[in-house]
Design a protein around this motif. Structure first.
Motif, short mmCIF file in Angstrom:
data_model
loop_
_atom_site.label_atom_id
_atom_site.label_comp_id
_atom_site.label_asym_id
_atom_site.label_seq_id
_atom_site.Cartn_x
_atom_site.Cartn_y
_atom_site.Cartn_z
N THR A 259 1.99 -2.32 6.77
CA THR A 259 2.69 -3.62 6.76
C THR A 259 2.17 -4.45 7.91
OG1 THR A 259 4.34 -2.81 8.28
CG2 THR A 259 4.81 -2.52 5.93
N SER A 260 2.34 -5.76 7.77
CA SER A 260 1.98 -6.62 8.91
C SER A 260 3.20 -7.47 9.21
CB SER A 260 0.77 -7.48 8.58
OG SER A 260 1.20 -8.65 7.97
N SER A 261 3.30 -7.96 10.44
CA SER A 261 4.53 -8.66 10.83
C SER A 261 4.74 -9.89 9.95
CB SER A 261 4.47 -9.06 12.30
OG SER A 261 3.14 -9.29 12.66
N LEU B 130 3.67 -1.63 -4.19
CA LEU B 130 3.70 -2.66 -3.14
C LEU B 130 4.86 -3.62 -3.41
CD1 LEU B 130 -0.10 -3.47 -2.71
CD2 LEU B 130 1.35 -2.07 -1.22
N HIS B 131 5.04 -3.97 -4.68
CA HIS B 131 6.12 -4.93 -5.01
C HIS B 131 7.48 -4.34 -4.63
CE1 HIS B 131 8.68 -7.70 -7.10
NE2 HIS B 131 9.13 -6.74 -7.88
N LEU B 132 7.73 -3.08 -4.99
CA LEU B 132 9.06 -2.51 -4.71
C LEU B 132 9.28 -2.32 -3.22
CD1 LEU B 132 9.66 -0.04 -7.67
CD2 LEU B 132 10.59 -2.31 -7.30
N THR B 133 8.20 -2.01 -2.49
CA THR B 133 8.41 -1.86 -1.03
C THR B 133 8.71 -3.22 -0.41
OG1 THR B 133 6.02 -1.95 -0.79
CG2 THR B 133 7.04 0.23 -0.69
N THR B 134 8.11 -4.30 -0.97
CA THR B 134 8.47 -5.64 -0.41
C THR B 134 9.95 -5.92 -0.67
OG1 THR B 134 7.74 -6.72 -2.44
CG2 THR B 134 6.17 -6.67 -0.62
N ARG B 135 10.44 -5.53 -1.87
CA ARG B 135 11.85 -5.75 -2.20
C ARG B 135 12.74 -5.00 -1.20
NH1 ARG B 135 13.19 -6.08 -7.45
NH2 ARG B 135 15.31 -6.48 -6.66
N LEU B 136 12.36 -3.75 -0.90
CA LEU B 136 13.17 -2.92 0.01
C LEU B 136 13.12 -3.50 1.44
CD1 LEU B 136 14.89 -0.48 0.55
CD2 LEU B 136 12.85 0.95 0.48
N THR C 186 6.65 -14.94 5.08
CA THR C 186 5.84 -14.27 4.05
C THR C 186 5.60 -12.83 4.47
OG1 THR C 186 4.75 -16.38 3.59
CG2 THR C 186 3.65 -14.39 2.79
N LEU C 187 5.85 -11.93 3.50
CA LEU C 187 5.67 -10.50 3.75
C LEU C 187 4.25 -10.11 3.33
CD1 LEU C 187 8.64 -8.39 2.35
CD2 LEU C 187 7.52 -8.15 4.56
N CYS C 188 3.67 -9.19 4.07
CA CYS C 188 2.33 -8.74 3.68
C CYS C 188 2.29 -7.22 3.77
CB CYS C 188 1.32 -9.37 4.62
SG CYS C 188 -0.32 -8.76 4.33
N VAL C 189 2.08 -6.58 2.62
CA VAL C 189 2.01 -5.12 2.60
C VAL C 189 0.68 -4.69 1.97
CG1 VAL C 189 4.51 -4.73 2.49
CG2 VAL C 189 3.21 -5.08 0.39
N VAL D 195 -10.39 0.61 -2.18
CA VAL D 195 -9.89 -0.76 -2.19
C VAL D 195 -8.65 -0.81 -1.31
CG1 VAL D 195 -9.31 -2.69 -3.68
CG2 VAL D 195 -10.44 -0.70 -4.66
N THR D 196 -8.64 -1.74 -0.36
CA THR D 196 -7.40 -1.99 0.37
C THR D 196 -6.69 -3.11 -0.38
OG1 THR D 196 -8.45 -1.39 2.44
CG2 THR D 196 -6.40 -2.68 2.58
N GLN D 197 -5.69 -2.72 -1.17
CA GLN D 197 -4.98 -3.71 -2.00
C GLN D 197 -3.89 -4.33 -1.13
OE1 GLN D 197 -3.86 -1.25 -5.38
NE2 GLN D 197 -5.77 -1.74 -6.45
N ILE D 198 -4.00 -5.65 -0.91
CA ILE D 198 -3.07 -6.36 -0.01
C ILE D 198 -2.25 -7.33 -0.84
CG2 ILE D 198 -2.94 -7.93 1.96
CD1 ILE D 198 -5.72 -6.91 2.80
N LEU D 199 -0.93 -7.25 -0.71
CA LEU D 199 -0.05 -8.13 -1.50
C LEU D 199 0.75 -9.02 -0.54
CD1 LEU D 199 1.22 -8.89 -4.30
CD2 LEU D 199 2.98 -7.17 -3.81
N TYR D 200 0.71 -10.32 -0.81
CA TYR D 200 1.54 -11.26 -0.05
C TYR D 200 2.69 -11.68 -0.95
CZ TYR D 200 -1.89 -11.89 3.68
OH TYR D 200 -2.74 -11.69 4.76
N ALA D 201 3.91 -11.57 -0.43
CA ALA D 201 5.08 -11.95 -1.24
C ALA D 201 6.04 -12.73 -0.35
CB ALA D 201 5.76 -10.69 -1.79
N PRO D 202 6.87 -13.60 -0.94
CA PRO D 202 7.81 -14.39 -0.14
C PRO D 202 8.96 -13.51 0.34
CG PRO D 202 8.14 -14.86 -2.47
CD PRO D 202 6.99 -13.91 -2.39
N LEU D 203 9.46 -13.77 1.57
CA LEU D 203 10.56 -12.97 2.09
C LEU D 203 11.83 -13.41 1.37
CD1 LEU D 203 11.46 -10.89 4.13
CD2 LEU D 203 11.88 -12.72 5.73
#
Lengths: 176, 32, 313
Positions: B3-5, A162-168, B10-13, B24-32
């Motif tokens: 992915t969500s918009s 998930l982390h690497l796909t966010t980077r991409l 903030t990115l959400c994958v 488990v639906t593992q959801i990660l929020y990360a800054p763009l």
């Protein structure tokens, strides 16, 4: 049963009481929105660009991020097999031991593999799909799961993927 | 990968993973 | 009496269940877990919690590829206290990242939130024991990826989830019929309360110093009228009104969204069987014990209930 909900604690009643009791100095305090927009999920990322442009942008983004990929075969130009050195694993290696092995002398693989594939959904509407494709070790040693019972075969962490796909996705968003 | 918009930069994958016999639906929020 | 004997037998049976079941058993067949990257801004993380109607989430440090603890309402309380004691640093909060929250904790001298975790295959009894010791009242379930040996945050167990599991799966709860006044589990002598006009910053100090998660609000006759909860702080920060610290706690409660279920009360004659049945049906945060006139007698937290089930009075 004597269990009850305290009526004056209900938000609507509390606000009415505050207004009627004259205790309200600051009148522009509004309640938090309770209707949360449900997260809308998509597979991968959508694109309306020309397919070859999409592939070009992905290759440029992968290059900028230091990833490597297998040369695509002629009959399958729309699939990219990516290998990505995962920095987190070095960090783990440093944390737990010097030569990227942890206390139980287990190898920590550091090459994360992803398959990126372009699909056409309809005319001028494409989907870039990302799939996790296992791990490799930069020393070339095979990554063999330690001897675990079949019950635990699927203790798998998606976070590096998930982390690497966010980077991409960030790289693609910034470039575009 | 789901992915969500992008909202609030903030990115959400997410991805759905089997953990033993559960999902488990593992959801990660990360800054763009 | 037969009620005493039944109560003791029921408690022993429930403890056996907790020793025989694992934390993995409590997990639904399919569930989601929201994790926040530690490089996220605190403000953005707050949006994510509110948007998903959650009050806590595990943190993931991508640089070390490891679990980096839990984000809880305690962190937001620390941020408000930091702003209060450093008014000139107010705009710092706008740019504060999750991986700087430990610095804020140290700056205000707050007790660090321990990140004790347990393995999903450990017993529920062990999970309860760890949870009762933890300040965050919840315990992360951490396993290791069998290929990469990296940590996996599988889920986070809360006191509420554990009590609900007991209420749903242990028929013996029906035999817990002794009045709670006889169990010596109600916190009454140490309950700190406030009035509707108390400044919200004073209430937040009470939450932090007392390591408690709610402060009851009583009127001039000692009648319970509302409760300020630690999770209410999220709404305060979201609205950016934490800098207006002359705000009264009554005004701060105006931020509560309409889907707040209300404060649960009970009397000293209540039985554990009824309280557990309420937990089975509703998302209760705690029970406030009141007398016939509605005056506050004490509070019964989910931790108090869990501790009694585990080790008795």
């Amino acid at each position: 049963s004597g269990v009850a909900i305290l009526p004056t604690s209900l938000p609507q009643l509390h606000r009415a009481n505050m207004l009627s009791s004259g205790l309200l100095q600051n009148s522009n305090i509004h309640p938090l929105v309770s209707k949360k927009s449900k997260t809308k999920w998509h597979f991968g990322i959508r694109s309306r660009s020309y397919p070859l442009d999409v592939m070009g942008e992905i290759y440029i983004a992968l290059k900028n991020l230091g990833a490597e990929w297998a040369k695509p075969s002629e009959e399958d130009l729309w699939t990219i097999r990516v290998r990505w050195k995962y920095s987190g694993s070095n960090q783990i290696a440093n944390n737990e031991a010097n030569n990227s092995q942890n206390q139980n002398n287990e190898k920590i693989p550091d090459l994360l593999k992803i398959v990126i594939q372009l699909f056409q959904i309809e005319t001028n509407n494409y989907l870039v799909d990302f799939k996790f494709d296992g791990w490799e070790d930069s020393s070339g040693a095979p990554v063999t799961p330690s001897d675990i019972t079949s019950d635990e075969i699927s203790a798998f962490s998606a976070y590096p993927f998930l982390h690497l796909t966010t980077r991409l996705i960030m790289e693609l968003a910034v470039n575009s | 990968l789901a992915t969500s918009s992008i909202k609030h930069n903030t990115l959400c994958v997410a991805s759905i993973v089997r953990y033993k016999r559960k999902y488990v639906t593992q959801i990660l929020y990360a800054p763009l | 009496s037969s009620v005493d004997v039944e109560q003791e037998l029921a408690l022993n049976a429930i403890r056996q269940v907790l020793k025989s079941k694992t934390s993995y058993d409590v997990l639904p067949v399919s569930f989601r877990l929201i994790v926040l990257d530690t490089s996220l801004l605190v403000k953005k993380a707050l949006n994510v919690l509110l948007q998903n109607s959650i009050v806590s989430a595990p943190l993931w440090d991508a640089t070390t590829s490891r679990f980096a603890g839990l984000l809880t309402s305690d962190d937001f309380i620390n941020v408000i206290q930091y702003c209060f004691s450093n008014p000139d640093k107010f705009d710092l909060v706008e740019k504060l990242q999750l991986n700087r929250l430990r610095d804020i904790e140290r700056a205000i001298g707050a007790k660090p939130l321990e990140t004790t975790s347990i393995h999903p295959s450990s017993s529920l009894y062990e999970a309860c024991t760890v949870m009762l010791r933890s300040k965050s009242r919840r315990v992360p379930l951490i396993d290791k990826d069998e290929e990469t040996h990296r940590e996996i945050v599988v889920s986070v167990l809360t006191q509420y989830r554990l009590l609900k599991f007991i209420a749903l799966n242990c028929r013996e709860t029906h035999f817990l019929k002794k009045p709670i006044s006889e169990l010596n589990i109600i916190s009454n002598s140490t309950v700190r309360s406030c009035s509707m006009t108390t400044p919200v910053i004073d209430v937040i100090q009470l939450l932090s110093e007392g390591n408690i998660s709610s402060v009851p609000i009583v009127n001039e006759n000692g009648v319970l009228v509302n409760v300020y909860e630690a999770v209410d702080v999220l709404g305060l920060i979201k609205g950016g009104i934490y800098n207006d610290l002359s705000l009264s706690v009554g005004e701060a409660l105006m931020r509560r969204s309409d889907d707040f279920e209300g404060v649960y009360t009970c009397t000293e004659n209540e039985k554990l069987s009824t309280l557990l049945d309420t937990i089975r049906k509703s998302s209760v945060h705690r029970f406030f014990v009141v007398n016939e006139s509605g005056q506050l007698v004490g509070v019964l937290s989910l931790g108090d209930l869990l501790r009694y089930i585990l080790v008795g009075s």
